[in-house]
Design an enzyme around this catalytic site. Sequence first.
Site, PDB file in Angstrom:
ATOM      1  N   HIS A  85       0.826  -1.197   0.000  1.00  0.00           N
ATOM      2  CA  HIS A  85       0.000   0.000   0.000  1.00  0.00           C
ATOM      3  C   HIS A  85       0.869   1.259   0.000  1.00  0.00           C
ATOM      4  O   HIS A  85       0.653   2.187  -0.776  1.00  0.00           O
ATOM      5  CB  HIS A  85      -0.912   0.022   1.231  1.00  0.00           C
ATOM      6  CG  HIS A  85      -1.856  -1.131   1.301  1.00  0.00           C
ATOM      7  ND1 HIS A  85      -3.026  -1.173   0.589  1.00  0.00           N
ATOM      8  CD2 HIS A  85      -1.794  -2.292   2.012  1.00  0.00           C
ATOM      9  CE1 HIS A  85      -3.657  -2.311   0.859  1.00  0.00           C
ATOM     10  NE2 HIS A  85      -2.927  -3.005   1.703  1.00  0.00           N
ATOM     11  N   ARG A 135       6.638   2.283 -10.805  1.00  0.00           N
ATOM     12  CA  ARG A 135       7.668   3.309 -10.699  1.00  0.00           C
ATOM     13  C   ARG A 135       8.206   3.698 -12.081  1.00  0.00           C
ATOM     14  O   ARG A 135       8.126   2.922 -13.031  1.00  0.00           O
ATOM     15  CB  ARG A 135       8.799   2.790  -9.801  1.00  0.00           C
ATOM     16  CG  ARG A 135       8.416   2.761  -8.324  1.00  0.00           C
ATOM     17  CD  ARG A 135       9.399   1.955  -7.501  1.00  0.00           C
ATOM     18  NE  ARG A 135       9.209   0.521  -7.685  1.00  0.00           N
ATOM     19  CZ  ARG A 135       9.903  -0.402  -7.027  1.00  0.00           C
ATOM     20  NH1 ARG A 135      10.833  -0.042  -6.162  1.00  0.00           N
ATOM     21  NH2 ARG A 135       9.666  -1.681  -7.238  1.00  0.00           N
ATOM     22  N   GLU A 162       4.797  -5.423 -12.026  1.00  0.00           N
ATOM     23  CA  GLU A 162       6.131  -4.977 -12.424  1.00  0.00           C
ATOM     24  C   GLU A 162       6.803  -6.037 -13.296  1.00  0.00           C
ATOM     25  O   GLU A 162       7.420  -5.719 -14.319  1.00  0.00           O
ATOM     26  CB  GLU A 162       6.972  -4.690 -11.182  1.00  0.00           C
ATOM     27  CG  GLU A 162       6.465  -3.516 -10.363  1.00  0.00           C
ATOM     28  CD  GLU A 162       7.225  -3.333  -9.058  1.00  0.00           C
ATOM     29  OE1 GLU A 162       7.073  -2.265  -8.434  1.00  0.00           O
ATOM     30  OE2 GLU A 162       7.972  -4.263  -8.658  1.00  0.00           O
TER      31      GLU A 162
END
Length: 480
Positions: A22, A153, A253
């Site tokens: 989270h 990211r 990812e």
Amino acid sequence: MVTTPRTALFRADASATLGIGHVMRCLTLAAELNRRGWRCRFACDAETLRTVPALRSAPVELIELAAARDPAALAALAPPQWLVVDHYGLDQAYERALAAWAEHILVLDDLADRPHHCDILLDQTIGASADRYLGLVPHWAVVLAGAGHALLRPDFAEAGPSRVVPLDRILVSLGGTDPTNATGLALQALAAVGLGLPVSVVMGGAAPHLEAVRDLASRLTPQAEVLVDVADMAALMARCGLAVGAAGTSALERCRMGLPSVAVVIADNQRDIAKGLEREGAALVSALDIAALARSLSLLAGDERARSRMAGRARSLCDGRGAARLADLMSLDLRRAGPEDGEVLLAWRNDPVTRANSLETAEVERDHHFAWLDRVLADRERILMIGEYGGERIGMVRFDTCRDKEWRVSVSVAPEARGKGAGQALLTMAVSTLLRQVGPVDLIAEIREANPASRKIFVACGFVQADRADEILYFRRNSR
């Protein structure tokens, strides 16, 4: 001229049992907002600060909460433009208590098991749809559902083209805290298979079984490396040809990197992601025991074609730009048009590309345009909204009442804003604003068949083609 930065306040917690997912996905969004000049604050409990060292080095202000689930603890702080709530223990009662305090509320969820009071809800579960939240969010809420919205990211968004990496290194990544020591089971499975390949193990510094994992890693042949709090996971994944990983955010990812994987469920909230990975052929899902993991690893390691297919399917699930698109929505300002917008609106309307895609292609005369604008601004059955980024106008959305509970919508994007996703962000937030103002209504749009860009924007915003006639496509979105 000095401008006051926009503000976002994140409410998320982490612990050995909750994991760090989270907080990490909130940090991803905060980094994107910070890049755009926002001021970001994190409000969390003391255990979160101990569990996620990355918070200390992130460009965010940290606020430790003594009464973590009491909305009054936040209401005592300066109100933000956006409150971001990512917490399974909080729901609409918490959010409603803060609705008058924060300008907007964003909720990150993947359970769809409780109601929320929010402006935007994001669920990045593979295969998730907005229908999952029917009756759980207000009628005006924007629901962003599916892996395409994953908050990854920047190093994942910037990853190069898909390629199959030779199987000369295996990655083991089973959560930042891994409270059940799934990592230890994975290392025992690798020892049983005996592939003889280098192994990179990733864990968080707060993982309770870190020393036990280091001991197991030292017994593998060759000895596995144990990496703690890795900053650049994309670079590490790019070196690996196979992975054993949890079916959480890290699974997305791995998908983005096209990394063939054996995925395991280590928390109940990962079950839907695991099902999606299996359904899409993006990972081989295994039970969490040594024998099952060994069988799955042996199967994938011995089948190069299967790894290649899996890499391609995984890569197709998301492009890594979910955080940027979400930040676009959060950064967009909408306001009612006024007489001062007349010149800009005329220039947009008479732009050659705009005219070619309009139902009426003739150039509009100046006097006719300003007379039209005066009528629109004075008509309560019409709403003309201007979208802005940082004070710069990027487009307009017009709503016209057709009949009871039905409005016609049209969009025009400034020439300099085309091709940047502005149209989708503009329409998304304008529809939400209209529904909040007038209640649940149905929306219709008429689009030239030769205008695929506009068609794509409306489909992405939940409109469905209802009819076609004379090279005009009729789209509809029902909100009642």
